[in-house]
Design a protein around this motif. Structure first.
Motif, short mmCIF file in Angstrom:
data_model
loop_
_atom_site.label_atom_id
_atom_site.label_comp_id
_atom_site.label_asym_id
_atom_site.label_seq_id
_atom_site.Cartn_x
_atom_site.Cartn_y
_atom_site.Cartn_z
N ALA A 13 -11.49 50.72 63.29
CA ALA A 13 -10.13 51.45 62.89
C ALA A 13 -10.36 52.91 62.53
O ALA A 13 -9.32 53.59 63.19
N ARG A 14 -11.26 53.28 61.89
CA ARG A 14 -11.38 54.67 61.88
C ARG A 14 -11.58 55.62 62.77
O ARG A 14 -11.03 56.61 63.23
N SER A 15 -12.41 55.15 64.00
CA SER A 15 -12.80 55.63 64.87
C SER A 15 -11.34 55.79 66.00
O SER A 15 -11.04 56.70 66.81
N ARG A 16 -10.50 54.73 66.23
CA ARG A 16 -9.38 54.57 66.68
C ARG A 16 -8.53 55.81 66.16
O ARG A 16 -7.67 56.35 66.96
N ALA A 17 -8.22 55.78 64.73
CA ALA A 17 -7.47 56.71 64.18
C ALA A 17 -7.83 58.29 64.53
O ALA A 17 -7.14 58.81 64.55
N GLU A 18 -9.14 58.44 64.60
CA GLU A 18 -9.62 59.76 64.81
C GLU A 18 -9.29 60.20 66.45
O GLU A 18 -8.92 61.31 66.84
N LEU A 19 -8.98 59.18 67.23
CA LEU A 19 -8.56 59.48 68.58
C LEU A 19 -7.15 60.04 68.37
O LEU A 19 -6.80 61.12 69.31
N TYR A 20 -6.25 59.71 67.69
CA TYR A 20 -4.87 60.07 67.65
C TYR A 20 -4.72 61.43 66.92
O TYR A 20 -3.94 62.21 67.05
N ALA A 21 -5.82 62.24 66.37
CA ALA A 21 -6.02 63.19 65.81
C ALA A 21 -6.33 64.44 66.79
O ALA A 21 -6.13 65.58 66.79
N LEU A 22 -6.94 63.92 67.93
CA LEU A 22 -7.33 64.83 69.02
C LEU A 22 -6.13 65.66 69.71
O LEU A 22 -5.16 64.76 70.04
#
Length: 60
Positions: A13-22
């Protein structure tokens, strides 16, 4: 669910959330991002981590 599984799901979940910050992802906003997926995924990860800690304290 065991502690390891909860932590693995939290990590995903954290890795997917980081994608939205790119920055490149922001140019291609989809409906999920607009609905606040980053915040929801971060909250999910936090909830799972707390559950895993609670589960580790109670092994039965």
């Amino acid at each position: 669910m065991d502690t390891g599984t909860l932590l693995a799901i939290a990590k995903l979940a954290r890795s997917r959330a980081e994608l939205y910050a790119l920055p490149y992802f922001m140019a291609h906003k989809d409906g999920v991002e607009r609905k606040g997926a980053k915040a929801a995924l971060e909250q999910l990860a936090l909830d799972l981590e707390v559950s895993a800690e609670h589960r580790a304290d109670r092994p039965y």
